[in-house]
Design a protein around this motif. Structure first.
Motif, PDB file in Angstrom:
ATOM      1  N   PHE A 155       0.859  -1.178   0.000  1.00 37.03           N
ATOM      2  CA  PHE A 155       0.000   0.000   0.000  1.00 37.03           C
ATOM      3  C   PHE A 155       0.898   1.232   0.000  1.00 37.03           C
ATOM      4  CE2 PHE A 155      -3.530   2.687   1.125  1.00 37.03           C
ATOM      5  CZ  PHE A 155      -3.080   3.562   2.096  1.00 37.03           C
ATOM      6  N   ARG A 184     -14.585  10.168  -3.647  1.00 43.65           N
ATOM      7  CA  ARG A 184     -13.409   9.322  -3.773  1.00 43.65           C
ATOM      8  C   ARG A 184     -13.658   8.458  -4.984  1.00 43.65           C
ATOM      9  NH1 ARG A 184     -13.786   6.697   1.121  1.00 43.65           N
ATOM     10  NH2 ARG A 184     -15.285   5.159   0.385  1.00 43.65           N
ATOM     11  N   TYR A 204      -3.949   7.328  -3.342  1.00 48.02           N
ATOM     12  CA  TYR A 204      -3.211   6.199  -2.790  1.00 48.02           C
ATOM     13  C   TYR A 204      -3.395   4.987  -3.686  1.00 48.02           C
ATOM     14  CZ  TYR A 204      -7.697   5.164  -0.382  1.00 48.02           C
ATOM     15  OH  TYR A 204      -9.017   4.936  -0.068  1.00 48.02           O
ATOM     16  N   TYR A 244       1.238  18.035   8.581  1.00 47.53           N
ATOM     17  CA  TYR A 244       0.538  18.577   9.764  1.00 47.53           C
ATOM     18  C   TYR A 244       1.548  18.961  10.836  1.00 47.53           C
ATOM     19  CZ  TYR A 244      -4.113  17.020   8.257  1.00 47.53           C
ATOM     20  OH  TYR A 244      -5.302  16.842   7.605  1.00 47.53           O
ATOM     21  N   PHE A 256      -8.764  21.012  14.701  1.00 48.61           N
ATOM     22  CA  PHE A 256      -9.491  19.756  14.877  1.00 48.61           C
ATOM     23  C   PHE A 256     -10.397  19.762  16.104  1.00 48.61           C
ATOM     24  CE2 PHE A 256      -8.142  16.878  11.583  1.00 48.61           C
ATOM     25  CZ  PHE A 256      -6.990  17.466  11.092  1.00 48.61           C
TER      26      PHE A 256
ATOM     27  N   PHE B 441      -8.618  22.439  -1.020  1.00 50.78           N
ATOM     28  CA  PHE B 441      -9.036  21.339  -0.159  1.00 50.78           C
ATOM     29  C   PHE B 441      -8.798  21.683   1.297  1.00 50.78           C
ATOM     30  CE2 PHE B 441     -10.251  19.013  -3.554  1.00 50.78           C
ATOM     31  CZ  PHE B 441      -9.334  18.224  -4.217  1.00 50.78           C
ATOM     32  N   LEU B 443      -8.052  20.721   5.112  1.00 52.37           N
ATOM     33  CA  LEU B 443      -7.308  19.645   5.751  1.00 52.37           C
ATOM     34  C   LEU B 443      -7.776  19.408   7.181  1.00 52.37           C
ATOM     35  CD1 LEU B 443      -3.892  20.696   4.293  1.00 52.37           C
ATOM     36  CD2 LEU B 443      -5.004  18.517   3.876  1.00 52.37           C
ATOM     37  N   ALA B 444      -8.797  20.108   7.580  1.00 57.05           N
ATOM     38  CA  ALA B 444      -9.392  19.887   8.902  1.00 57.05           C
ATOM     39  C   ALA B 444     -10.826  20.380   8.828  1.00 57.05           C
ATOM     40  CB  ALA B 444      -8.623  20.645   9.982  1.00 57.05           C
ATOM     41  N   ASP B 447     -15.814  18.366   5.593  1.00 57.08           N
ATOM     42  CA  ASP B 447     -15.403  18.186   4.197  1.00 57.08           C
ATOM     43  C   ASP B 447     -13.889  18.126   4.019  1.00 57.08           C
ATOM     44  OD1 ASP B 447     -18.029  20.331   2.796  1.00 57.08           O
ATOM     45  OD2 ASP B 447     -18.065  18.245   3.482  1.00 57.08           O
ATOM     46  N   VAL B 449     -10.283  16.480   3.339  1.00 56.19           N
ATOM     47  CA  VAL B 449      -9.994  15.384   2.407  1.00 56.19           C
ATOM     48  C   VAL B 449      -9.659  14.068   3.111  1.00 56.19           C
ATOM     49  CG1 VAL B 449      -9.394  16.643   0.329  1.00 56.19           C
ATOM     50  CG2 VAL B 449      -7.660  16.309   2.097  1.00 56.19           C
ATOM     51  N   VAL B 450      -9.142  14.132   4.328  1.00 54.74           N
ATOM     52  CA  VAL B 450      -8.790  12.885   5.009  1.00 54.74           C
ATOM     53  C   VAL B 450     -10.035  12.052   5.274  1.00 54.74           C
ATOM     54  CG1 VAL B 450      -7.534  11.856   6.932  1.00 54.74           C
ATOM     55  CG2 VAL B 450      -6.887  14.116   6.109  1.00 54.74           C
ATOM     56  N   SER B 451     -11.147  12.722   5.487  1.00 57.35           N
ATOM     57  CA  SER B 451     -12.371  11.989   5.788  1.00 57.35           C
ATOM     58  C   SER B 451     -12.862  11.158   4.610  1.00 57.35           C
ATOM     59  CB  SER B 451     -13.473  12.952   6.242  1.00 57.35           C
ATOM     60  OG  SER B 451     -13.694  13.952   5.259  1.00 57.35           O
ATOM     61  N   GLN B 452     -12.311  11.368   3.429  1.00 59.70           N
ATOM     62  CA  GLN B 452     -12.708  10.583   2.269  1.00 59.70           C
ATOM     63  C   GLN B 452     -11.918   9.288   2.125  1.00 59.70           C
ATOM     64  OE1 GLN B 452     -15.204  10.945   0.078  1.00 59.70           O
ATOM     65  NE2 GLN B 452     -15.883  12.601   1.407  1.00 59.70           N
ATOM     66  N   TRP B 453     -10.873   9.118   2.908  1.00 58.72           N
ATOM     67  CA  TRP B 453     -10.087   7.888   2.779  1.00 58.72           C
ATOM     68  C   TRP B 453     -10.916   6.681   3.214  1.00 58.72           C
ATOM     69  CZ3 TRP B 453      -4.600   8.829   5.323  1.00 58.72           C
ATOM     70  CH2 TRP B 453      -4.041  10.003   4.793  1.00 58.72           C
ATOM     71  N   GLU B 454     -10.595   5.570   2.572  1.00 59.65           N
ATOM     72  CA  GLU B 454     -11.208   4.329   3.041  1.00 59.65           C
ATOM     73  C   GLU B 454     -10.618   3.938   4.398  1.00 59.65           C
ATOM     74  OE1 GLU B 454     -10.103   2.864  -1.031  1.00 59.65           O
ATOM     75  OE2 GLU B 454     -11.597   1.361  -0.477  1.00 59.65           O
ATOM     76  N   ALA B 457      -7.207   2.489   4.355  1.00 58.76           N
ATOM     77  CA  ALA B 457      -6.158   3.471   4.077  1.00 58.76           C
ATOM     78  C   ALA B 457      -5.758   4.182   5.368  1.00 58.76           C
ATOM     79  CB  ALA B 457      -6.645   4.463   3.028  1.00 58.76           C
ATOM     80  N   VAL B 469      -9.302   7.167  14.201  1.00 60.07           N
ATOM     81  CA  VAL B 469      -8.898   8.263  13.322  1.00 60.07           C
ATOM     82  C   VAL B 469     -10.121   9.125  12.996  1.00 60.07           C
ATOM     83  CG1 VAL B 469      -7.956   8.865  11.075  1.00 60.07           C
ATOM     84  CG2 VAL B 469      -6.979   6.956  12.351  1.00 60.07           C
ATOM     85  N   VAL B 472     -11.336  11.496  15.621  1.00 58.99           N
ATOM     86  CA  VAL B 472     -10.571  12.741  15.730  1.00 58.99           C
ATOM     87  C   VAL B 472     -10.888  13.700  14.604  1.00 58.99           C
ATOM     88  CG1 VAL B 472      -8.261  13.721  15.716  1.00 58.99           C
ATOM     89  CG2 VAL B 472      -8.702  11.595  16.958  1.00 58.99           C
ATOM     90  N   ILE B 473     -10.854  13.189  13.362  1.00 56.71           N
ATOM     91  CA  ILE B 473     -10.950  14.129  12.242  1.00 56.71           C
ATOM     92  C   ILE B 473     -12.377  14.608  11.974  1.00 56.71           C
ATOM     93  CG2 ILE B 473      -8.913  13.190  11.115  1.00 56.71           C
ATOM     94  CD1 ILE B 473     -10.716  11.844   9.113  1.00 56.71           C
TER      95      ILE B 473
END
Lengths: 493, 493, 493
Positions: A155, A184, A204, A244, A256, B441, B443-444, B447, B449-454, B457, B469, B472-473
């Motif tokens: 990965f 996504r 990714y 970050y 956050f 985008f 980053l916190a 909306d 972008v980290v929240s879109q990760w599977e 991931a 995770v 937190v986000i």
């Protein structure tokens, strides 16, 4: 008294010698200081320049050629703008056979991949900036080349670059996922697929195969500083490797709305493997792979980001000696804005492609499989329309061995021949940069451009009856791919 | 005899000393000559380079960093192409607090506005060419930044530039008139309006207000020499300040079919106030203001040149901590050809925007009102894909105070946070250069972008269960604008 | 003993003198070495720089100006980026009359055509790269200028360039043939015609006339290395002048499936005339000329490549003093992608064009016929927005004689006047580079831009009642072309 006089003069003599030595040292010292101040790669550039002078210039022109190299060292860049000198092929090949290296600026080997990122699960290699190699490449300055290899079930953590990427899957299979504000998109990718990752879009990747390595060949088009690349990731276990981490803790906590932010600063981080390549479990692979559709967050927007197989369309040319597949922006509209077209040459062993040339595009060839060689006709610098004097057009040969990982730049208009070895097929992916309205023309075989000349043009140009000229140029019935000459023992004559 | 011998040797000794001194002087003289020949701003560039080395490099890397600075002095520009070194924040801030200055190349203060034109009725300040500050800015080399301020009831004489201008009205109100071959177009402008003045189009301006200063923030896109600006006006009372004056008198008289041409060469010119800013009477103002329609000379052609208010559309984001208005070429087609998009941030006091980043555009932020600070994550140069070696991605913080008139450049892909002070709101206009297909985008917050990760991931990247995770986000419910951290006494920690 | 002591000291003295001389020589030697290493054209650049300093700078600024020239020699290019210094007209003209030369970088004479290719049947002259002359021309760096002249009944062998060409037929008539993979397209061309030869497309040309020379004026837009040109031909009788010759014999034989390839390596080549210009027989001419239609090989594709006459459309402006014909991409879509527009000025003797200026395009003027002069208003460098300090806009005159073959560059926004001599008409072809959305504005005569100002703007700017200003600027009833001033004896005052 004489003795005393002599003593004094001896003393003076010694003093004098001492001063002389000091002065001499100071004089040479200055020179050394200048050398010491030169950066490593400027010296390398000058070395290559010297070798090229030795290789290509006649006796008369060598002093002036060395002078040009000297000026590069003194920082006079004014004279380095222009075409480099092509190489005398014999000298180059002797050096090549000795060192398995090429000194012509058009050929890039493993050592020119100056930036690397690797661990045991994979690696990324980025080719040096083209203009760091030679001013010849100013026209393609904004483009960079890279290879990525990921071991089975690996990965690659989400990351973004400040460059648009066009990626060709040279081997293996996997899944690529692009992230946007409210969406996504995942696509399965396999050998022969092309896909785009726009600048700034986090992505990714996983190698879903159990056995095969996933190999990607990439062209990157920088959007910020021309030719420079910056890499951004949110971390890989090492807190310092996340952007970050660059912000003050209070800012991150306020952003956050969190009093603790443990997952960025794990206590047990020293046990976390570092690097952007991570081993994934079979379960994780199964879960992430195979999602062809975009998963759309409620009310989000869906953009078209797909893949395109280079094998989708019929080959442009195919015969027993080779196959050519091509993709342009009519086939794959995603690539229109970065102005790149793709060609995949599969040259049967013992065969060759060309001579041919591109009218507008500069083609970056990357050898994905096999062994072979190439020859290119390069107009001789000192007689061309960049500096003074009478144009007396002559052409020199640039040639080199090719093997997996070699990268060659073929400028627009330059005729080239690519040969596969006698033992293996040769597979070469070509990215045509600045390809808008580009065409390629065959210079031998069926449909070659000379056959379109009027008879009178042939007679006036060559001084032979048109019938005789046509007899010669129309003999070869194949198109583009021909049987290569038989070469005894060496990859090229 | 000994005495004589001694005398002679003493004489020789003195001669010798004299020569030694001469030689030593000659040796050092050479060095001084080299220094004397350096231009003022190259020395300034090297100073800044040295300071940056001290600020950012660890002990080991400083010598090589100084070497890079030295090479700049010797004129070896080859090494200066590439990213500059980000700063160690602590050192920068100490310097900042002492000098109220920033040494990071990304921040421009009043002293970087190197060209000025002013009298008591107004002023124009033009920011230095970006690449004169740093090679980092090659990608935006063609763009220049300027501010114009006009006192109440002031007229700016007609003039044209060899650059396309995009102008934002930061304060006040007025009337702008564009001149063409057979037409003239006037538009009233007020705070929040955007308008274009194409290259070469003559324009004049009046501040119609009785009390408020008219303040314009401009982005200029050069059309001739990249990054250079030339200003053309037909005069301001001083004959030498008109380009007509450059032609020979006979030519001007023949062109105008006139035997006298008094109004260009007024006898009483010494009583005429000089400068392009002129005080207008109330009558003149009333006469020129308020003409929204184009006055069309018979049979002339009318082109669309209008204004567009940044407040016309609903804000992209708005909450108690801030408001973001955006304008792109879909909203205002006039700006499509110069490839710039506009963002207006109004950050409530004690609040902050970000972290966020732009995918493609390099954003030039101009502070129009208030006080605050910013932090930016900058990938560390020596470990990035521009030079040799293993990429070990780390990020450094670039930060600085912000106040009215500060200009900051945020390159594409770089995450940034902007904070307002605890006492005042902060208003920042952002011009996104090279903005075609740009997105930003978060980053916190909502909306991001980290929240879109599977889930997988997240686990593979951070080494924590996805649930943790996400906990937190997803805590921060606001979008883009948040409550800033409370900072004791200083603008930033 | 004293004698001996004296002798020894004399010996030491002589040694000492010897050393001193050596050291001095070594010190100066270093300097000479540096000079010797400078390339010829850097020295020429510095010479021109010095002359320009003498010509244009006041006493105070000359040292700094010389310093700038010195830095160019030391290779510090950082300071040479920016506008050059305009010339004091008197000094220039004195020099001009003496040498028939101009030192202003905007004017190019025959000696600036640094690459030539000729034999008794014709010649090609290529103007030096613009940025080799001055950094002022960075904005048009990619463009090159060339002239081709072919004697009656001459054939130019097929060749291709790595640059897009836009060609204007200044004199004579002929036939141009473009070659593609499966087609050939011939067009008859005559005086006033424009045609395109895209990069990489092979083309050949014949002068079909029996008496007139065929003269072509070309603008080339490089597609590979910015501003560099490479020329490729398949030969002219001399084997070395064909790019086929660069490949190894085995490769060529395999490509052509031929055991012999005589026509590329003719035995009797020493009797073949060399060069790309060949004399054709009347029969050959008759055979090749007059084929207006494309000859299409079965199943081939036909692209639109045609010619366009500049006289096709009505002139934009015409009166007894001159005629202006214009062509843009609306008239001739082929030229849209290279972003060039064409203007043809035919100025009657004793008349002049302008003052006028282009809003966006930089215009390259080529004098095809006649004698005359030009004046241009150039904002004075040291007071403009490129370096530091107060903008105090002043304008200097750049002027020069014009005669057949002279090339002048008029940057965007700069007002210019072109005068014909009293004896002959002056014909000038102008290529507008970067011409997208360009307009030209008259600064005197009918439709001049000043006449569009509102009355109040005139009063505030000039300090005279609007009626008086209008009286002056509306007196001249003609548009663009006026009667020139009468000049006694010299081409310009």
């Amino acid at each position: 008294m004489v003795v005393k006089g002599t003593k004094i003069c001896v003393v003076f003599f010694l003093l004098f010698v001492a001063v002389f030595a000091t002065v001499s040292f100071a004089l040479s010292d200055r020179h050394d200081v200048m050398f010491a101040e030169e950066e490593q790669d400027v010296r390398k550039m000058v070395e290559e320049c010297h070798q090229s002078c030795q290789g290509s210039q006649g006796e008369q022109q060598r002093p002036q050629c060395f002078q040009t190299c000297m000026q590069k060292r003194l920082g006079d860049r004014g004279t380095s703008r222009g075409r480099g000198d092509p190489r005398r092929p014999e000298r180059t090949r002797r050096t090549d056979r000795q060192q398995h290296q090429s000194n012509t600026p058009y050929v890039f080997e493993d050592r020119h991949f100056t930036a690397r990122l690797e661990n045991e699960h994979g690696n990324v290699r980025v080719l040096q900036k083209f203009t760091d190699r030679s001013e010849l490449f100013q026209g393609i300055e904004k483009y960079r080349v890279a290879f990525l290899e990921a071991e089975p079930q690996t990965f690659v953590v989400p990351n973004h670059w400040d460059a648009d990427a066009l990626i060709f899957v040279a081997n293996g299979q996997g899944t690529i996922t692009l992230i946007e504000e409210n969406s996504r998109q995942s696509n399965n990718i396999k050998r022969g697929d092309l896909f785009r990752v726009p600048a700034g879009i986090p992505a990714y990747l996983i190698n879903t195969d159990s056995n095969e390595r996933l190999v990607l060949a990439k062209i990157l088009h920088s959007v910020s500083v021309p030719g420079d690349l910056q890499f951004f990731s949110m971390g890989d276990g090492n807190p310092e490797s996340s952007f970050y981490n660059a912000f003050s803790k209070e800012v991150i906590q306020a952003a956050f709305d969190a009093s603790s932010f443990t997952f960025l600063y794990p206590k047990i981080h020293k046990f976390r493997k570092q690097g952007i390549f991570k081993k994934a479990t079979e379960e994780q692979i199964r879960s992430m792979a195979g999602k062809e559709e975009s998963r759309i967050w409620p009310f989000g927007e869906r953009k078209e980001r797909g893949t395109h197989s280079i094998y989708k369309k019929e080959p442009s040319v195919a015969n027993e000696n080779g196959v050519l597949h091509e993709v342009d922006s009519d086939d794959f509209p995603d690539i229109r804005d970065i102005n790149v077209a793709i060609s995949l040459f599969n040259i049967t062993r013992g065969s060759m492609a060309g001579p041919f040339y591109n009218t507008k595009a500069t083609q970056v060839l990357m050898v994905t499989n096999g062994i072979g060689s190439f020859e290119m006709a390069c107009p001789h610098l000192s007689n061309q329309a960049t500096r003074g004097g009478e144009i007396n057009p002559t052409y020199e040969r640039v040639s080199s061995e090719l093997r997996q990982g070699t990268v060659v730049v073929i400028p627009a208009g330059h005729p080239v021949v690519i040969e596969a070895s006698g033992e293996e097929n040769l597979e070469v992916i070509g990215f045509g940069l600045n390809s808008d309205k580009n065409e390629w023309f065959a210079l031998a075989g069926r449909d070659n451009v000379v056959s379109q000349w009027e008879d009178e043009a042939m007679e006036l140009t060559f001084g032979y009856p048109a019938s005789e000229v046509k007899r010669v140029i129309e003999k070869q019935s194949k198109k583009l791919f021909f049987k290569a000459p038989v070469r005894g023992g060496r990859a090229f004559a």
